[in-house]
Structures are given as C-alpha cells and as structure tokens.
Scaffold this motif. Structure first.
Motif, PDB file in Angstrom:
ATOM      1  N   MET A  98     -76.579 -41.142 -29.204  1.00 41.64           N
ATOM      2  CA  MET A  98     -77.826 -41.868 -29.228  1.00 41.64           C
ATOM      3  C   MET A  98     -78.842 -41.097 -30.074  1.00 41.64           C
ATOM      4  SD  MET A  98     -80.094 -43.223 -26.030  1.00 41.64           S
ATOM      5  CE  MET A  98     -78.859 -44.376 -25.525  1.00 41.64           C
ATOM      6  N   VAL A  99     -79.556 -41.799 -30.943  1.00 40.12           N
ATOM      7  CA  VAL A  99     -80.541 -41.178 -31.819  1.00 40.12           C
ATOM      8  C   VAL A  99     -81.887 -41.172 -31.112  1.00 40.12           C
ATOM      9  CG1 VAL A  99     -81.764 -41.419 -34.000  1.00 40.12           C
ATOM     10  CG2 VAL A  99     -79.335 -41.922 -33.888  1.00 40.12           C
ATOM     11  N   LYS A 100     -82.539 -40.053 -31.095  1.00 36.91           N
ATOM     12  CA  LYS A 100     -83.867 -39.960 -30.490  1.00 36.91           C
ATOM     13  C   LYS A 100     -84.929 -40.196 -31.554  1.00 36.91           C
ATOM     14  CE  LYS A 100     -82.778 -38.998 -26.306  1.00 36.91           C
ATOM     15  NZ  LYS A 100     -83.099 -39.840 -25.213  1.00 36.91           N
ATOM     16  N   GLU A 101     -86.036 -40.711 -31.132  1.00 31.02           N
ATOM     17  CA  GLU A 101     -87.159 -40.992 -31.996  1.00 31.02           C
ATOM     18  C   GLU A 101     -87.744 -39.689 -32.538  1.00 31.02           C
ATOM     19  OE1 GLU A 101     -91.237 -43.483 -31.310  1.00 31.02           O
ATOM     20  OE2 GLU A 101     -90.246 -42.548 -29.621  1.00 31.02           O
TER      21      GLU A 101
ATOM     22  N   GLU B  75     -80.604 -48.378 -43.011  1.00 28.60           N
ATOM     23  CA  GLU B  75     -80.072 -47.007 -42.986  1.00 28.60           C
ATOM     24  C   GLU B  75     -80.318 -46.367 -41.625  1.00 28.60           C
ATOM     25  OE1 GLU B  75     -81.560 -44.613 -46.207  1.00 28.60           O
ATOM     26  OE2 GLU B  75     -80.860 -46.036 -47.709  1.00 28.60           O
ATOM     27  N   TYR B  76     -81.516 -46.577 -41.076  1.00 31.39           N
ATOM     28  CA  TYR B  76     -81.825 -46.018 -39.755  1.00 31.39           C
ATOM     29  C   TYR B  76     -80.897 -46.610 -38.701  1.00 31.39           C
ATOM     30  CZ  TYR B  76     -83.932 -45.345 -35.253  1.00 31.39           C
ATOM     31  OH  TYR B  76     -84.120 -45.049 -33.931  1.00 31.39           O
ATOM     32  N   ILE B  77     -80.733 -47.926 -38.723  1.00 30.31           N
ATOM     33  CA  ILE B  77     -79.876 -48.582 -37.739  1.00 30.31           C
ATOM     34  C   ILE B  77     -78.435 -48.087 -37.878  1.00 30.31           C
ATOM     35  CG2 ILE B  77     -78.877 -50.818 -37.068  1.00 30.31           C
ATOM     36  CD1 ILE B  77     -81.644 -52.066 -37.638  1.00 30.31           C
ATOM     37  N   ALA B  78     -77.995 -47.906 -39.115  1.00 27.39           N
ATOM     38  CA  ALA B  78     -76.627 -47.414 -39.342  1.00 27.39           C
ATOM     39  C   ALA B  78     -76.461 -45.974 -38.853  1.00 27.39           C
ATOM     40  CB  ALA B  78     -76.272 -47.507 -40.819  1.00 27.39           C
ATOM     41  N   SER B  79     -77.546 -45.218 -38.764  1.00 29.53           N
ATOM     42  CA  SER B  79     -77.456 -43.826 -38.318  1.00 29.53           C
ATOM     43  C   SER B  79     -77.293 -43.705 -36.802  1.00 29.53           C
ATOM     44  CB  SER B  79     -78.691 -43.039 -38.762  1.00 29.53           C
ATOM     45  OG  SER B  79     -79.827 -43.412 -37.999  1.00 29.53           O
ATOM     46  N   ILE B  80     -77.492 -44.789 -36.080  1.00 25.72           N
ATOM     47  CA  ILE B  80     -77.345 -44.778 -34.628  1.00 25.72           C
ATOM     48  C   ILE B  80     -75.855 -44.806 -34.296  1.00 25.72           C
ATOM     49  CG2 ILE B  80     -77.790 -46.088 -32.511  1.00 25.72           C
ATOM     50  CD1 ILE B  80     -80.400 -47.041 -33.861  1.00 25.72           C
ATOM     51  N   CYS B  81     -75.435 -43.897 -33.443  1.00 24.86           N
ATOM     52  CA  CYS B  81     -74.005 -43.755 -33.114  1.00 24.86           C
ATOM     53  C   CYS B  81     -73.468 -44.936 -32.308  1.00 24.86           C
ATOM     54  CB  CYS B  81     -73.766 -42.459 -32.344  1.00 24.86           C
ATOM     55  SG  CYS B  81     -74.154 -40.992 -33.304  1.00 24.86           S
ATOM     56  N   ASP B  82     -74.280 -45.523 -31.465  1.00 27.37           N
ATOM     57  CA  ASP B  82     -73.857 -46.610 -30.587  1.00 27.37           C
ATOM     58  C   ASP B  82     -73.838 -47.930 -31.361  1.00 27.37           C
ATOM     59  OD1 ASP B  82     -73.401 -48.417 -28.562  1.00 27.37           O
ATOM     60  OD2 ASP B  82     -75.096 -47.780 -27.323  1.00 27.37           O
ATOM     61  N   ILE B  83     -72.647 -48.471 -31.596  1.00 26.19           N
ATOM     62  CA  ILE B  83     -72.493 -49.696 -32.387  1.00 26.19           C
ATOM     63  C   ILE B  83     -73.128 -50.890 -31.689  1.00 26.19           C
ATOM     64  CG2 ILE B  83     -70.813 -51.320 -33.354  1.00 26.19           C
ATOM     65  CD1 ILE B  83     -69.043 -48.873 -33.901  1.00 26.19           C
TER      66      ILE B  83
END
Length: 159
Positions: A1-4, A105-113
């Motif tokens: 999960m990507v944190k803000e 690009e930001y959305i693609a960087s999130i690990c959770d598909i």
C-alpha cells in the motif's frame, strides 16, 4: 500500500477531478459561442433594423424607410471571444493530459491492483461511488462491493 506523501497524492487526484469539471465547463461555453456565430452567419438572427423618417415638409413626414444591417462589430467580437476561449481550452486540455499521465503513473505505483481499479474508476473514469461499486462487481464476480465499501477502501489508502 502506498502512503500519502504530505498530501501531494490525494491533492493531485482531487486537482485532476477539478480539472475535468473545468474542461467540461469550457467546452459548454465554446459550444454556446459556436452556436451564436452560426446564428449570426446563417440566419436573420444577426440582422438589426430600424424605421427612420425620410424628412419633413413642415410638420408632415415625407415618409419612412426601413433600414436593416448586420452588426459587424458584435460578430467580430464574438468570433474573437471564441478564438480566445478555444486557445484557453487547448492550453487547459494540454495541462489536463499531463495531469492525467501523472495521475495514471501514481495509480500504477500502488501495489494493490484492486485499489488501482477503484481509483481509476473514481478519478479517471469520473464515476460516482455507486457506479464504482457496480463496475467492481462486474469486474470481480466472486466479491460483493458496495458504495460504502469502495469509499472506505479509498479513505484507508490515504490514512
């Protein structure tokens, strides 16, 4: 999960949503201007007229005449405004395209598909939470998504 990162990511997503609304507004305004120019050029809408007296002999008028014409200054001003707004739209659309790439690009960087799908539907496709839930149910046949469930997952991502 990507944190803000200091609110930048969520702010970028919100800015993208605002940009979509702005572009929609500008397109509507340009469409109205195009319709007005079309009316001015191809109908009697732009014609203006007046009745004037031909002169007087004593107190009696010699007659009246109907004078009609095309308001060239209004036509030219409308065409100029249309050109200015079209240029503004093009610049804002270029910015929106750049912002779209950043958002994707930001959305693609999130690990959770699953979260990628939710964010894409909500921000890129500009769906409501109800629409997101319905679409997620179509994509994931074995899960049951609700509006609240999708919204909560979104909120948790930015905690």
């Amino acid at each position: 999960m990507v944190k803000e990162r200091d609110g930048v990511d969520k702010k970028m997503l919100q800015q993208y949503s605002d940009a979509l609304v702005r572009i929609k507004y500008l397109r509507g305004t340009i469409e109205k201007l195009n319709n007005k120019i079309e009316k001015l050029e191809h109908t009697d809408y732009g014609l203006v007229g007046d009745t004037v007296s031909k002169g007087k002999r004593g107190k009696k008028p010699l007659g009246t005449a109907r004078v009609t014409g095309f308001p060239v200054p209004e036509y030219e001003e409308t065409k100029y405004q249309l050109k200015v707004r079209k240029e503004l739209l093009c610049r804002q659309e270029e910015n929106l395209l750049q912002l779209t790439n950043e958002v994707e690009e930001y959305i693609a960087s999130i690990c959770d598909i699953e979260m990628q799908n939710i964010l894409t539907l909500y921000y890129i496709e500009d769906m409501t939470w109800v629409q997101v839930a319905h679409r997620m149910n179509e994509l994931y046949k074995n899960k049951n998504y609700t509006m609240e469930n999708c919204r909560k997952k979104h909120e948790r991502l930015f905690l």
